[in-house]
Design an enzyme around this catalytic site. Structure first.
Site, PDB file in Angstrom:
ATOM      1  N   HIS A 242      -0.085   1.654  -5.620  1.00 34.01           N
ATOM      2  CA  HIS A 242      -0.656   1.093  -6.843  1.00 34.01           C
ATOM      3  C   HIS A 242      -2.098   0.670  -6.602  1.00 34.01           C
ATOM      4  CE1 HIS A 242       3.170   0.187  -9.116  1.00 34.01           C
ATOM      5  NE2 HIS A 242       3.656   0.289  -7.883  1.00 34.01           N
TER       6      HIS A 242
ATOM      7  N   HIS B 170       4.715   5.735  -3.570  1.00 34.21           N
ATOM      8  CA  HIS B 170       3.434   5.726  -4.277  1.00 34.21           C
ATOM      9  C   HIS B 170       2.658   4.447  -3.955  1.00 34.21           C
ATOM     10  CE1 HIS B 170       6.342   3.727  -6.926  1.00 34.21           C
ATOM     11  NE2 HIS B 170       5.328   3.089  -7.493  1.00 34.21           N
TER      12      HIS B 170
END
Length: 154
Positions: free
Chosen positions: A105, A103
């Site tokens: 941020h 992922h």
């Protein structure tokens, strides 16, 4: 669930088994609010398919996540009134990745907010130019491998 069959909180979120505040989704990705944000507006952009780290993620998926992050970044900055924004990827436990699902941020930043990613890192020493040149040569050689192995396999 990931191939290793261990539970993944992001896979749970994606499959509706956990609460989430979604701010963007498409067929490849989902973006949602971090429940332990650095600052209000901290967004996570994740792949719908489970890939543990950046090196496990197909290039087109990784590029799509960055495209989504680039689309969301000015919106997050505008709605939060942030003075800046960090776009961060922690890939692997040694790099601080605590959820083994790749992922990105998006972290809204404010002067004096207390969060820091100091670069250049104050604990690093200036390496000898020969070390820099040798490392650069190794990277070049690995990306031009005539056997066709991926750079991660070298």
């Amino acid at each position: 669930m990931p191939a290793d069959k261990s539970p993944c909180v992001f896979c749970d979120i994606i499959h509706g088994a956990a609460e989430v505040s979604v701010c963007y989704e498409d067929a490849t990705s989902i973006a949602f609010m971090d429940i332990q944000p650095v600052n209000n507006g901290h967004v996570l952009v994740a792949s719908r398919e489970h890939y543990a780290t950046l090196s496990d993620t197909p290039e087109e998926v990784a590029m799509h996540l960055f495209s989504v992050a680039l689309r969301l970044a000015p919106v997050v900055r505008k709605i939060t009134g942030a003075g800046g924004l960090n776009v961060v990827v922690n890939s692997g436990a040694a790099a601080g990745q605590d959820v083994p699902h790749y992922h990105v941020h998006l972290i809204p930043r404010y002067k004096g907010d207390g969060f820091d990613i100091p670069l250049p890192f104050p604990g690093s020493a200036l390496p000898d130019r020969l070390v820099l040149d040798a490392t650069a040569a190794r990277i070049i050689a690995a990306t031009r491998d005539p056997v066709g192995r991926s750079p991660a396999a070298v």
